[in-house]
Scaffold this motif. Sequence first.
Motif, PDB file in Angstrom:
ATOM      1  N   ILE A 281       0.792  -1.354   0.112  1.00 49.32           N
ATOM      2  CA  ILE A 281      -0.077  -0.062  -0.167  1.00 49.32           C
ATOM      3  C   ILE A 281       1.179   1.467  -0.419  1.00 49.32           C
ATOM      4  CG2 ILE A 281      -1.860   1.096   1.320  1.00 49.32           C
ATOM      5  CD1 ILE A 281      -3.514  -1.726   1.975  1.00 49.32           C
ATOM      6  N   ILE A 282       2.120   1.028   0.691  1.00 50.40           N
ATOM      7  CA  ILE A 282       2.672   2.657   0.668  1.00 50.40           C
ATOM      8  C   ILE A 282       3.427   2.568  -0.493  1.00 50.40           C
ATOM      9  CG2 ILE A 282       5.126   3.361   2.129  1.00 50.40           C
ATOM     10  CD1 ILE A 282       4.182   1.609   3.868  1.00 50.40           C
ATOM     11  N   GLN A 283       3.835   1.347  -1.438  1.00 50.65           N
ATOM     12  CA  GLN A 283       4.527   2.631  -2.263  1.00 50.65           C
ATOM     13  C   GLN A 283       3.790   2.389  -3.655  1.00 50.65           C
ATOM     14  OE1 GLN A 283       8.068  -1.988  -1.951  1.00 50.65           O
ATOM     15  NE2 GLN A 283       6.357  -1.917  -2.542  1.00 50.65           N
ATOM     16  N   GLY A 284       2.102   1.720  -3.168  1.00 56.68           N
ATOM     17  CA  GLY A 284       1.592   2.149  -4.563  1.00 56.68           C
ATOM     18  C   GLY A 284       0.583   3.633  -4.068  1.00 56.68           C
ATOM     19  N   MET A 285       0.761   3.656  -2.772  1.00 59.54           N
ATOM     20  CA  MET A 285       0.508   5.134  -2.368  1.00 59.54           C
ATOM     21  C   MET A 285       1.154   6.450  -3.160  1.00 59.54           C
ATOM     22  SD  MET A 285      -2.683   5.425  -2.266  1.00 59.54           S
ATOM     23  CE  MET A 285      -2.461   6.929  -2.024  1.00 59.54           C
ATOM     24  N   LEU A 286       2.195   5.845  -3.055  1.00 62.37           N
ATOM     25  CA  LEU A 286       4.122   6.626  -3.339  1.00 62.37           C
ATOM     26  C   LEU A 286       4.123   7.206  -4.737  1.00 62.37           C
ATOM     27  CD1 LEU A 286       6.522   5.713  -0.060  1.00 62.37           C
ATOM     28  CD2 LEU A 286       4.730   8.704  -0.641  1.00 62.37           C
ATOM     29  N   ILE A 287       3.497   5.912  -5.295  1.00 65.76           N
ATOM     30  CA  ILE A 287       3.677   5.784  -7.065  1.00 65.76           C
ATOM     31  C   ILE A 287       2.793   6.455  -7.876  1.00 65.76           C
ATOM     32  CG2 ILE A 287       3.684   4.740  -8.757  1.00 65.76           C
ATOM     33  CD1 ILE A 287       6.450   4.281  -7.920  1.00 65.76           C
ATOM     34  N   LEU A 288       1.392   6.802  -6.717  1.00 65.06           N
ATOM     35  CA  LEU A 288       0.365   7.189  -7.900  1.00 65.06           C
ATOM     36  C   LEU A 288       0.363   9.040  -7.695  1.00 65.06           C
ATOM     37  CD1 LEU A 288      -2.695   5.122  -6.564  1.00 65.06           C
ATOM     38  CD2 LEU A 288      -1.128   5.548  -8.505  1.00 65.06           C
ATOM     39  N   ILE A 289       0.999   9.281  -5.778  1.00 65.48           N
ATOM     40  CA  ILE A 289       1.424  10.378  -5.743  1.00 65.48           C
ATOM     41  C   ILE A 289       2.316  11.439  -6.615  1.00 65.48           C
ATOM     42  CG2 ILE A 289       2.100  11.730  -4.291  1.00 65.48           C
ATOM     43  CD1 ILE A 289       0.344  10.281  -1.781  1.00 65.48           C
ATOM     44  N   SER A 290       3.041  10.407  -6.737  1.00 62.43           N
ATOM     45  CA  SER A 290       4.285  10.861  -7.341  1.00 62.43           C
ATOM     46  C   SER A 290       3.963  11.313  -9.118  1.00 62.43           C
ATOM     47  CB  SER A 290       5.737  10.317  -7.405  1.00 62.43           C
ATOM     48  OG  SER A 290       6.044   9.468  -6.385  1.00 62.43           O
ATOM     49  N   GLY A 291       3.254  10.328  -9.122  1.00 62.75           N
ATOM     50  CA  GLY A 291       2.456  10.601 -10.548  1.00 62.75           C
ATOM     51  C   GLY A 291       1.590  11.678 -11.290  1.00 62.75           C
ATOM     52  N   ILE A 292       0.925  11.727  -9.562  1.00 64.80           N
ATOM     53  CA  ILE A 292       0.049  12.300 -10.217  1.00 64.80           C
ATOM     54  C   ILE A 292       0.344  14.407  -9.981  1.00 64.80           C
ATOM     55  CG2 ILE A 292      -1.742  14.542  -9.102  1.00 64.80           C
ATOM     56  CD1 ILE A 292      -2.462  12.030  -7.395  1.00 64.80           C
ATOM     57  N   TYR A 293       1.983  14.455  -9.273  1.00 62.89           N
ATOM     58  CA  TYR A 293       3.026  15.766  -9.120  1.00 62.89           C
ATOM     59  C   TYR A 293       3.011  15.864 -10.654  1.00 62.89           C
ATOM     60  CZ  TYR A 293       2.858  16.481  -4.683  1.00 62.89           C
ATOM     61  OH  TYR A 293       2.967  17.031  -3.133  1.00 62.89           O
TER      62      TYR A 293
END
Length: 313
Positions: A281-293
């Motif tokens: 979950i941590i890895q998936g959320m951080l990847i999605l947040i980085s993609g949004i940035y």
Amino acid sequence: MVTYIFRRMISAIVVMAMVGVFIFLLVRLAPGDPADIIAGPSATDQTVADIREQLGLNAPLPVQFRQWAGNLLNGDLGMSVFAGRPVLQLIRQRLQPTLSLSLLTLFVSVTVGVTFGILTAWRAGGILDRVLIAFSALSYSVPVFVVSYCLIYFFAIQTRWLPVQGYASINDGIGPWLAHLILPTIALSLAYIAFIARITRASMLEVLSEDYMRTAAAKGASPYAMLFHHALKNSAAPILTVIGLSFAYLISGVVLTETVFNIPGIGRLIVDAINNRDYPIIQGMLILISGIYVLINLAVDLAYTLVDPRIRY
């Protein structure tokens, strides 16, 4: 323009690859072991070792990274360690509360902030301008959680006008949905309103001092035409930049606000995953947040060409 977008997409892929490596190492090397949390304080070493083997944590880091990166390229963010369900499914279940809070906060912040910025620039040095400066200093100084608890105390506990915590789906009706979002939206948007208003004010003041603005006034242009047709249009680039940054910063603010108001969104999901050391979950959320940035930065750069014809890529 097509060439510029292509170059940006290539650079975005490189950035996301670097972010992926950093996130993987950061999560794996951080203190704490999900096997210990799952096994419980009274578990034996053999039980913990068995759980680590089931989770694949005993494999070398390059092997773990290759498996995780391969799944990620196929659109698979992995399985939650504790929930036992796909990470994407958990994110979809928590997406509506977070999107509702984020978009409503952004709408309020942009509408109120830009309006305040225009009015204070038009009457610089007046009472409204002084109020904005004081409000900005106060909103920057007081943390979001302090504002949240004050709003809960006065509007939920004392007057009982609004719900204390929780979230109502928009499918249950606009009224309950909005009632549960008013307090967290106010708490989250105060700092962004001040931020956007100050940048709008500074940008508008710079444009209003230009020679062509004095020429427009001498020709008898109305205040409305001067503010919105000339000044706001020519100062839109910095305002778009700060709006894009505000939307990106909302992610960190949403995490704290959802925790205070007990909103079952992505912010709460991240907090729970960190407490449980739920790596997927941590890895998936951080990847999605980085993609949004990355996407927000690209969208803001492309929006410059719409508001300022002089900008070409």
